[in-house]
Design an enzyme around this catalytic site. Structure first.
Site, PDB file in Angstrom:
ATOM      1  N   ASP A  45      32.542  18.321  17.077  1.00  0.00           N
ATOM      2  CA  ASP A  45      31.701  17.175  16.793  1.00  0.00           C
ATOM      3  C   ASP A  45      30.348  17.668  16.226  1.00  0.00           C
ATOM      4  O   ASP A  45      30.050  18.482  16.003  1.00  0.00           O
ATOM      5  CB  ASP A  45      31.399  16.269  17.989  1.00  0.00           C
ATOM      6  CG  ASP A  45      32.291  15.023  17.959  1.00  0.00           C
ATOM      7  OD1 ASP A  45      32.245  14.301  16.993  1.00  0.00           O
ATOM      8  OD2 ASP A  45      33.055  14.806  18.764  1.00  0.00           O
ATOM      9  N   LYS A  83      27.362  14.121  15.591  1.00  0.00           N
ATOM     10  CA  LYS A  83      27.766  15.198  14.694  1.00  0.00           C
ATOM     11  C   LYS A  83      28.251  14.627  13.380  1.00  0.00           C
ATOM     12  O   LYS A  83      28.628  13.446  13.281  1.00  0.00           O
ATOM     13  CB  LYS A  83      28.854  16.056  15.326  1.00  0.00           C
ATOM     14  CG  LYS A  83      30.183  15.354  15.583  1.00  0.00           C
ATOM     15  CD  LYS A  83      31.144  15.432  14.424  1.00  0.00           C
ATOM     16  CE  LYS A  83      32.489  14.808  14.713  1.00  0.00           C
ATOM     17  NZ  LYS A  83      32.480  13.339  14.760  1.00  0.00           N
ATOM     18  N   SER A 126      31.766   8.898  20.420  1.00  0.00           N
ATOM     19  CA  SER A 126      32.622   9.034  21.607  1.00  0.00           C
ATOM     20  C   SER A 126      32.483  10.414  22.235  1.00  0.00           C
ATOM     21  O   SER A 126      32.511  10.555  23.463  1.00  0.00           O
ATOM     22  CB  SER A 126      34.085   8.763  21.242  1.00  0.00           C
ATOM     23  OG  SER A 126      34.552   9.683  20.284  1.00  0.00           O
ATOM     24  N   LEU A 149      30.542   9.587  13.541  1.00  0.00           N
ATOM     25  CA  LEU A 149      29.366  10.415  13.793  1.00  0.00           C
ATOM     26  C   LEU A 149      29.341  10.955  15.229  1.00  0.00           C
ATOM     27  O   LEU A 149      28.297  11.331  15.735  1.00  0.00           O
ATOM     28  CB  LEU A 149      28.083   9.624  13.515  1.00  0.00           C
ATOM     29  CG  LEU A 149      27.873   9.219  12.061  1.00  0.00           C
ATOM     30  CD1 LEU A 149      26.540   8.506  11.882  1.00  0.00           C
ATOM     31  CD2 LEU A 149      27.940  10.429  11.136  1.00  0.00           C
ATOM     32  N   ALA A 159      32.165   5.214  13.937  1.00  0.00           N
ATOM     33  CA  ALA A 159      31.816   5.441  12.537  1.00  0.00           C
ATOM     34  C   ALA A 159      32.035   6.878  12.092  1.00  0.00           C
ATOM     35  O   ALA A 159      31.796   7.207  10.944  1.00  0.00           O
ATOM     36  CB  ALA A 159      30.354   5.053  12.298  1.00  0.00           C
TER      37      ALA A 159
END
Length: 359
Positions: free
Chosen positions: A194, A13, A136, A133, A131
Site C-alpha cells: 500500500d 498509498k 482499507s 489510495l 478509490a
C-alpha cells in the site's frame, strides 16, 4: 487491558506500477501519501464495544456478552474462516456481497475478538474510501496497532516527552501480520503493498482481483506475458528512480517515466480493470501534455498524474478544473512519509482531533 486513550495513524498509498500483477508474484512499486487515517481507542466501563466511522456515517455498538458467545480463541497467523462466518451471521450479512460499512465492521470485529475489553474506537480518514489510495489498508493497520496495544501484545512507543513515535521492527511486523488478516476480509487476496484524482466511480477490489485471476486462468499464454511486462515496467521504473537520486536529473528520466505510465495503463486495460472514466482522465491530462494511469484496483477509483518539476502551475490549475468539470475530484498531497505511528493529542490536526474526541 491498558486504559489510557490511544491515538494512532497510518498513511495512504499510491501504487506507481504493478497493480494486480503483484497479487501473482510480480514486482510492484508503491509510495506512501501524506493523507492519513487516524484512530482513537478509548477504554470504557460500559460493558459494550463501539466503533464510530463518521466518514461513512456508521456508528455501531454491541454488548460484550453477545460477542463472547462467538469466539473461543483467535488464530494468529491465518484467517479463521469459521470465525468470519460466525461474525457475518452476527452482523446479519450471510451472502457474498458486503458494502463498505459491512466490510469495515467485519474487519474490526475479527481483529477485536483477540481480546474482549469494553472500549470505543473512533476512526477518521483523510482518504477517500474505495478509490485505490489504501484506505482499507490504513484502516486495518490502525485497528491492528490499537488492538494489539490494548491487549498488551505491543508496548506504546511514545515516551512522555514525545509527540509522535514509531514501533520497533519486531512490533511493526506483528502489526503488519494482523492488519493483513483484516485486509483479507475486505479484499480477499490483497496485494500487501500500500497527487491523486478520484473518478467517483465505485468499484470492489475483491471483484476486480477475481476478474483478473479468471482471465489469467482462461488465457494463460496471453496474460502471462502481460504480467511479465508489468513486472519489467516496475523494475525499469525502480531503476530510473534510483538513478534520479544519485545522478543529475534530466528530461530523459521523465520521458521514460511518462512512457512507462502509458504502457502500463494499456496493460491494465488488457487485464480488464480499466474504465471509461479512467480513459477520460488519461485523455484530459494528455491534452495538457501530462501522463496518467490508474492506481490501485482500477474499475474506476483513482488515477495518478506525473508532474514534471517545470510544469507550469497554470497548466496544473487548468487540468484540475477540466477534471472537476468532468465530475472528478482531486487531492493535493505529497509522496513519501512515515508509516504507522502513535501520537499524543497535540500532534494531531485540531479539526481531526475534534472529530475523534466527539464520540
Amino acid at each position: 487491558m491498558q486504559v489510557k486513550d490511544f491515538y494512532v495513524s497510518a498513511p495512504g498509498k499510491a501504487i506507481l506500477h504493478g497493480e494486480h500483477a503483484v497479487v501473482h508474484g510480480k514486482v510492484a512499486l508503491a509510495v506512501s501519501l501524506n493523507l492519513r487515517t487516524y484512530l482513537r481507542l478509548k477504554a470504557t466501563t460500559t460493558g459494550k464495544v463501539c466503533i464510530n466511522l463518521p466518514n461513512i456515517n456508521a456508528f455501531l455498538c454491541w454488548e460484550l456478552s453477545q460477542l463472547k458467545q462467538l469466539v473461543n480463541a483467535l488464530a494468529v497467523q491465518r484467517l479463521d474462516a469459521e470465525l468470519v462466518k460466525r461474525l457475518r451471521e452476527f452482523i446479519g450479512v450471510t451472502n457474498g456481497s458486503l458494502d463498505t460499512c459491512n466490510m469495515a465492521t467485519l474487519s474490526f470485529l475479527y481483529l477485536y475478538t483477540s481480546e474482549l475489553p469494553s472500549l470505543t474506537v473512533s476512526v477518521w480518514s483523510e482518504l477517500p474510501t474505495g478509490a485505490g489510495l489504501g484506505s482499507s489498508a490504513a484502516y486495518s493497520v490502525c485497528l491492528a496497532a490499537a488492538l494489539l496495544y490494548a491487549n498488551g501484545s505491543i508496548p506504546p512507543p511514545l515516551k512522555e516527552w514525545e509527540h509522535t513515535a514509531r514501533w520497533c521492527q519486531e512490533d511493526l511486523e506483528l502489526i503488519n501480520s494482523w492488519a493483513f488478516q483484516g485486509e483479507m476480509i475486505i479484499h480477499g487476496n490483497p496485494s500487501g503493498v500500500d497527487n491523486a484524482v478520484g473518478t467517483w466511480v465505485p468499484r470492489s477490489t475483491k471483484v476486480l482481483v477475481a476478474g483478473v485471476k479468471d482471465k489469467i486462468n482462461k488465457f494463460p499464454s496471453i496474460m502471462g506475458p502481460v504480467l511479465d511486462s508489468v513486472d519489467a515496467i516496475s523494475c525499469t521504473c525502480e531503476k530510473v528512480l534510483s538513478e534520479m537520486t544519485c545522478e543529475p536529473i534530466t528530461g530523459e528520466h521523465y520521458n521514460i517515466l511518462e512512457e512507462l505510465i502509458d504502457i502500463n495503463q494499456h496493460h491494465l486495460n488488457v487485464m480488464g480493470v480499466g474504465h471509461p472514466a479512467l480513459d477520460t482522465l488519461c485523455q484530459v491530462t494528455l491534452a495538457k501534455g501530462l501522463h496518467s494511469k490508474l492506481t490501485g484496483a482500477g474499475g474506476g477509483g483513482c488515477g495518478i498524474t506525473l508532474l514534471r518539476p517545470e510544469t507550469d502551475s497554470l497548466i496544473v490549475q487548468s487540468t484540475v478544473q477540466d477534471l472537476r468539470d468532468c465530475g472528478y475530484d482531486c487531492w493535493e498531497t505529497s509522496i513519501g512519509g512515515p508509516g504507522v505511528q502513535q501520537h499524543s493529542p497535540i500532534a494531531i490536526k485540531e479539526e481531526i482531533l475534534e472529530i475523534l474526541n466527539h464520540y
